[in-house]
Design a protein around this motif. Structure first.
Motif, mmCIF file in Angstrom:
data_model
loop_
_atom_site.group_PDB
_atom_site.id
_atom_site.type_symbol
_atom_site.label_atom_id
_atom_site.label_comp_id
_atom_site.label_asym_id
_atom_site.label_seq_id
_atom_site.Cartn_x
_atom_site.Cartn_y
_atom_site.Cartn_z
ATOM 1 N N MET A 1 0.845 -1.198 0.000
ATOM 2 C CA MET A 1 0.000 0.000 0.000
ATOM 3 C C MET A 1 0.877 1.243 0.000
ATOM 4 O O MET A 1 1.821 1.349 0.795
ATOM 5 N N VAL A 2 0.589 2.182 -0.904
ATOM 6 C CA VAL A 2 1.377 3.404 -1.008
ATOM 7 C C VAL A 2 0.920 4.384 0.061
ATOM 8 O O VAL A 2 -0.274 4.666 0.205
ATOM 9 N N SER A 3 1.846 4.918 0.829
ATOM 10 C CA SER A 3 1.501 5.850 1.890
ATOM 11 C C SER A 3 1.271 7.242 1.317
ATOM 12 O O SER A 3 1.678 7.560 0.198
ATOM 13 N N LYS A 4 0.608 8.088 2.106
ATOM 14 C CA LYS A 4 0.366 9.465 1.679
ATOM 15 C C LYS A 4 1.691 10.193 1.458
ATOM 16 O O LYS A 4 1.827 10.993 0.527
ATOM 17 N N LEU A 5 2.679 9.896 2.307
ATOM 18 C CA LEU A 5 3.991 10.538 2.158
ATOM 19 C C LEU A 5 4.630 10.141 0.828
ATOM 20 O O LEU A 5 5.221 10.981 0.139
ATOM 21 N N ASP A 6 4.494 8.872 0.442
ATOM 22 C CA ASP A 6 5.038 8.414 -0.846
ATOM 23 C C ASP A 6 4.366 9.141 -2.011
ATOM 24 O O ASP A 6 5.023 9.497 -3.002
ATOM 25 N N LEU A 7 3.058 9.348 -1.881
ATOM 26 C CA LEU A 7 2.334 10.056 -2.942
ATOM 27 C C LEU A 7 2.864 11.474 -3.106
ATOM 28 O O LEU A 7 3.032 11.963 -4.234
ATOM 29 N N TYR A 8 3.123 12.124 -1.996
ATOM 30 C CA TYR A 8 3.643 13.493 -2.073
ATOM 31 C C TYR A 8 5.067 13.515 -2.640
ATOM 32 O O TYR A 8 5.451 14.455 -3.339
ATOM 33 N N ARG A 9 5.848 12.502 -2.335
ATOM 34 C CA ARG A 9 7.203 12.438 -2.910
ATOM 35 C C ARG A 9 7.122 12.294 -4.436
ATOM 36 O O ARG A 9 7.847 12.971 -5.172
ATOM 37 N N VAL A 10 6.233 11.436 -4.899
ATOM 38 C CA VAL A 10 6.042 11.274 -6.344
ATOM 39 C C VAL A 10 5.547 12.591 -6.951
ATOM 40 O O VAL A 10 6.044 13.044 -7.999
ATOM 41 N N PHE A 11 4.596 13.216 -6.301
ATOM 42 C CA PHE A 11 4.027 14.479 -6.778
ATOM 43 C C PHE A 11 5.114 15.543 -6.942
ATOM 44 O O PHE A 11 5.176 16.238 -7.968
ATOM 45 N N CYS A 12 5.999 15.657 -5.964
ATOM 46 C CA CYS A 12 7.032 16.689 -6.027
ATOM 47 C C CYS A 12 8.054 16.411 -7.122
ATOM 48 O O CYS A 12 8.521 17.329 -7.808
ATOM 49 N N VAL A 13 8.394 15.149 -7.300
ATOM 50 C CA VAL A 13 9.350 14.805 -8.362
ATOM 51 C C VAL A 13 8.740 15.089 -9.733
ATOM 52 O O VAL A 13 9.406 15.638 -10.629
ATOM 53 N N VAL A 14 7.482 14.744 -9.901
ATOM 54 C CA VAL A 14 6.803 15.041 -11.160
ATOM 55 C C VAL A 14 6.720 16.548 -11.366
ATOM 56 O O VAL A 14 6.947 17.063 -12.471
ATOM 57 N N GLY A 15 6.418 17.282 -10.294
ATOM 58 C CA GLY A 15 6.319 18.734 -10.393
ATOM 59 C C GLY A 15 7.624 19.376 -10.809
ATOM 60 O O GLY A 15 7.638 20.361 -11.561
ATOM 61 N N LYS A 16 8.731 18.840 -10.346
ATOM 62 C CA LYS A 16 10.047 19.388 -10.716
ATOM 63 C C LYS A 16 10.433 19.023 -12.142
ATOM 64 O O LYS A 16 10.985 19.843 -12.884
ATOM 65 N N SER A 17 10.162 17.781 -12.526
ATOM 66 C CA SER A 17 10.606 17.304 -13.840
ATOM 67 C C SER A 17 9.622 17.618 -14.958
ATOM 68 O O SER A 17 9.988 17.610 -16.139
ATOM 69 N N GLU A 18 8.348 17.879 -14.587
ATOM 70 C CA GLU A 18 7.273 18.147 -15.546
ATOM 71 C C GLU A 18 7.138 17.011 -16.557
ATOM 72 O O GLU A 18 6.851 17.231 -17.729
ATOM 73 N N SER A 19 7.366 15.796 -16.034
ATOM 74 C CA SER A 19 7.270 14.632 -16.924
ATOM 75 C C SER A 19 7.081 13.376 -16.090
ATOM 76 O O SER A 19 7.837 13.146 -15.149
ATOM 77 N N PHE A 20 6.084 12.586 -16.451
ATOM 78 C CA PHE A 20 5.884 11.306 -15.757
ATOM 79 C C PHE A 20 7.048 10.356 -16.036
ATOM 80 O O PHE A 20 7.504 9.633 -15.160
ATOM 81 N N SER A 21 7.509 10.352 -17.277
ATOM 82 C CA SER A 21 8.572 9.413 -17.639
ATOM 83 C C SER A 21 9.885 9.762 -16.949
ATOM 84 O O SER A 21 10.605 8.873 -16.462
ATOM 85 N N LYS A 22 10.231 11.054 -16.922
ATOM 86 C CA LYS A 22 11.452 11.464 -16.228
ATOM 87 C C LYS A 22 11.343 11.172 -14.731
ATOM 88 O O LYS A 22 12.312 10.731 -14.097
ATOM 89 N N ALA A 23 10.178 11.453 -14.150
ATOM 90 C CA ALA A 23 9.970 11.171 -12.723
ATOM 91 C C ALA A 23 10.103 9.685 -12.437
ATOM 92 O O ALA A 23 10.661 9.292 -11.402
ATOM 93 N N ALA A 24 9.612 8.869 -13.354
ATOM 94 C CA ALA A 24 9.694 7.417 -13.168
ATOM 95 C C ALA A 24 11.152 6.967 -13.105
ATOM 96 O O ALA A 24 11.512 6.118 -12.282
ATOM 97 N N VAL A 25 11.988 7.541 -13.962
ATOM 98 C CA VAL A 25 13.415 7.207 -13.937
ATOM 99 C C VAL A 25 14.040 7.651 -12.619
ATOM 100 O O VAL A 25 14.788 6.895 -11.984
ATOM 101 N N ASP A 26 13.746 8.884 -12.209
ATOM 102 C CA ASP A 26 14.318 9.420 -10.960
ATOM 103 C C ASP A 26 13.889 8.617 -9.739
ATOM 104 O O ASP A 26 14.659 8.455 -8.783
ATOM 105 N N LEU A 27 12.671 8.100 -9.781
ATOM 106 C CA LEU A 27 12.115 7.382 -8.630
ATOM 107 C C LEU A 27 12.325 5.871 -8.721
ATOM 108 O O LEU A 27 11.918 5.149 -7.798
ATOM 109 N N SER A 28 12.910 5.403 -9.827
ATOM 110 C CA SER A 28 13.068 3.957 -10.064
ATOM 111 C C SER A 28 11.715 3.246 -10.023
ATOM 112 O O SER A 28 11.547 2.192 -9.407
ATOM 113 N N MET A 29 10.736 3.873 -10.682
ATOM 114 C CA MET A 29 9.386 3.315 -10.788
ATOM 115 C C MET A 29 9.030 3.189 -12.260
ATOM 116 O O MET A 29 9.708 3.736 -13.142
#
Length: 295
Positions: A1-29
């Motif tokens: 189960m993904v925690s609320k904190l994990d969701l915010y971490r994903v949100f911030c990485v996406v917000g910085k990179s402005e890309s789901f694919s780039k965020a996925a690489v940065d997050l190893s997801m």
């Protein structure tokens, strides 16, 4: 189960990179996992956080507002984690010790010097006091460890004896003829005596021992420091009850002389103590180990 904190971490990485694919690489997801996380956060907040475009994503007005707070919060959490690691690795922190002036001077200083040399980023907080005051400091949380005169009768504390010490009596030139031969306590207490104040653990130890021998003392002088005991004896104001190990400079130089007692006062200890139920910090644990390893 993904925690609320994990969701915010994903949100911030996406917000910085402005890309789901780039965020996925940065997050190893995987990219679908990133997309799923953002959609879950949008559902929970009941608002759109990103504008989806063929070139990537941009924050909505609600997303920009949330990003400002979420990014700051995550940065604070990361900083807090780093500080905890620094403290655990003794790269930062504070060593809080309760100790008396005499024990500081004659016992503790070399350990403080060695610890500071090895861990220069650890700050010292030293609280001075009598043994009773140091115990109060420990129980109030003002200090973590105390360096005290033993014995101490307190079941809430953990004790670690460090060095053995000998209580004795010393005198100046005026009493040299009177005390040239071994004496018993009955003769000694007829002379003017110089003791620490009655709230001192050292004084109480010697006084209790003398009472067990049927001897009651009535000191001529009661003083607040070991140094004053030596100085009063030096100018022949009486016979001072002192800790032998802390008086060796006066004895070795012949400024004072040790009374040869027919029966010696039993030896006791100076040691470290701390509250049993309170875990020691990394700095305090390391300092206690340093003292114990050099006993």
């Amino acid at each position: 189960m993904v925690s609320k904190l994990d969701l915010y971490r994903v949100f911030c990485v996406v917000g910085k990179s402005e890309s789901f694919s780039k965020a996925a690489v940065d997050l190893s997801m995987t990219q679908p996992a990133v997309s799923q996380a953002i959609m879950q956060l949008e559902r929970e907040l009941d608002t759109r956080l990103f504008n989806r475009t063929p070139k990537g994503v941009t924050l909505t007005s609600d997303g920009s507002l949330l990003f400002e707070y979420a990014n700051s919060a995550l940065n604070l959490l990361d900083t807090g984690e780093k500080k905890i690691l620094e403290i655990k690795n003794l790269m930062a922190g504070e060593l809080k010790i309760g100790v008396g002036d005499t024990i500081s001077k004659f016992f503790l200083l070399p350990y403080l010097e060695a610890f500071h040399t090895q861990y220069p980023n650890i700050k010292f907080k030293i609280a001075n006091g009598t043994t009773a005051e140091i115990i109060a400091f420990l129980k109030s949380g003002d200090v973590e460890i105390g360096i005290c005169n033993f014995p101490i009768d307190d079941p809430t504390l953990e004790f670690g004896p460090c060095i053995e010490i000998q209580d004795t009596f010393v005198y100046g030139e005026k009493y040299r003829k009177i005390l040239s031969k071994p004496v018993d306590f009955e003769k000694l207490v007829k002379l003017p005596l110089i003791f620490l104040e009655s709230n001192s653990n050292s004084r109480n130890y010697v006084e209790d021992f003398l009472l067990s021998q049927g001897i009651k003392i009535a000191p001529e002088f009661e003083l607040g420091s070991h140094e004053l005991l030596l100085e009063f004896a030096k100018i022949n104001l009486g016979i001072a009850c002192v800790t032998k190990e802390f008086s060796m400079d006066y004895l070795n130089r012949g400024i004072l002389h040790e009374v040869q007692l027919i029966k010696e006062i039993p030896k006791r200890h100076i040691g470290v103590c701390y509250v049993k139920t309170v875990p020691l910090s990394s700095a305090s644990t390391k300092f206690v180990q340093m003292i114990e390893n050099k006993k």
